[in-house]
Design a protein around this motif. Structure first.
Motif, PDB file in Angstrom:
ATOM      1  N   SER A  53       0.828  -1.205   0.000  1.00 63.47           N
ATOM      2  CA  SER A  53       0.000   0.000   0.000  1.00 63.47           C
ATOM      3  C   SER A  53       0.866   1.259   0.000  1.00 63.47           C
ATOM      4  O   SER A  53       0.566   2.228  -0.693  1.00 63.47           O
ATOM      5  CB  SER A  53      -0.926   0.009   1.214  1.00 63.47           C
TER       6      SER A  53
ATOM      7  N   GLN B  92       0.962   4.153  -2.776  1.00 67.24           N
ATOM      8  CA  GLN B  92       0.698   5.534  -2.372  1.00 67.24           C
ATOM      9  C   GLN B  92       1.837   6.462  -2.796  1.00 67.24           C
ATOM     10  O   GLN B  92       1.590   7.589  -3.217  1.00 67.24           O
ATOM     11  CB  GLN B  92       0.507   5.592  -0.859  1.00 67.24           C
TER      12      GLN B  92
ATOM     13  N   LYS C 296      -6.676   3.275  -6.955  1.00 64.62           N
ATOM     14  CA  LYS C 296      -7.387   3.064  -5.700  1.00 64.62           C
ATOM     15  C   LYS C 296      -8.885   3.171  -5.966  1.00 64.62           C
ATOM     16  O   LYS C 296      -9.380   4.219  -6.368  1.00 64.62           O
ATOM     17  CB  LYS C 296      -6.953   4.084  -4.649  1.00 64.62           C
TER      18      LYS C 296
ATOM     19  N   ASN D  77     -11.457   2.243  -1.610  1.00 66.31           N
ATOM     20  CA  ASN D  77     -10.489   2.122  -0.511  1.00 66.31           C
ATOM     21  C   ASN D  77      -9.608   0.878  -0.621  1.00 66.31           C
ATOM     22  O   ASN D  77      -9.126   0.348   0.371  1.00 66.31           O
ATOM     23  CB  ASN D  77     -11.204   2.139   0.843  1.00 66.31           C
ATOM     24  N   ARG D  78      -9.399   0.387  -1.856  1.00 65.09           N
ATOM     25  CA  ARG D  78      -8.500  -0.743  -2.114  1.00 65.09           C
ATOM     26  C   ARG D  78      -7.572  -0.383  -3.248  1.00 65.09           C
ATOM     27  O   ARG D  78      -7.994   0.248  -4.214  1.00 65.09           O
ATOM     28  CB  ARG D  78      -9.290  -1.984  -2.535  1.00 65.09           C
ATOM     29  N   TRP D  79      -6.340  -0.817  -3.114  1.00 66.95           N
ATOM     30  CA  TRP D  79      -5.382  -0.624  -4.209  1.00 66.95           C
ATOM     31  C   TRP D  79      -5.511  -1.798  -5.171  1.00 66.95           C
ATOM     32  O   TRP D  79      -5.431  -2.950  -4.757  1.00 66.95           O
ATOM     33  CB  TRP D  79      -3.960  -0.546  -3.674  1.00 66.95           C
TER      34      TRP D  79
END
Length: 80
Positions: A26, A30, A38, A41-43
């Motif tokens: 993550s 980021q 994304k 709320n998930r990569w």
């Protein structure tokens, strides 16, 4: 057309491929070192990008946190 599960990997799946923790993956996403999207709320990492990235990635073990040593210096601790 391929299902979306075959095109993208989650951070947990990418962590297994890279031999790292999902938090590390993550952070890589980021920071932009690992290209990802994304969504909800998930990569989501494209599997072809992940395969390319895994060839050069070497997981580095960080330093463990050192436990803070509290010293009782207050005069109330030295009363008889």
């Amino acid at each position: 057309m391929m299902p979306i599960e075959d095109q993208f990997a989650t951070a947990s799946q990418a962590a297994q491929v890279l031999g790292a923790k999902h938090v590390t993956v993550s952070q890589l996403c980021q920071s932009g070192r690992l290209p990802a999207v994304k969504i909800a709320n998930r990569w989501l990492i494209p599997r072809d990008v992940l395969a390319e990235f895994s060839r050069t990635y070497e997981p580095k073990v960080g330093h463990p946190r050192t436990k803070r040593k509290y010293i009782k210096r207050s005069p109330k601790w030295f009363k008889d």
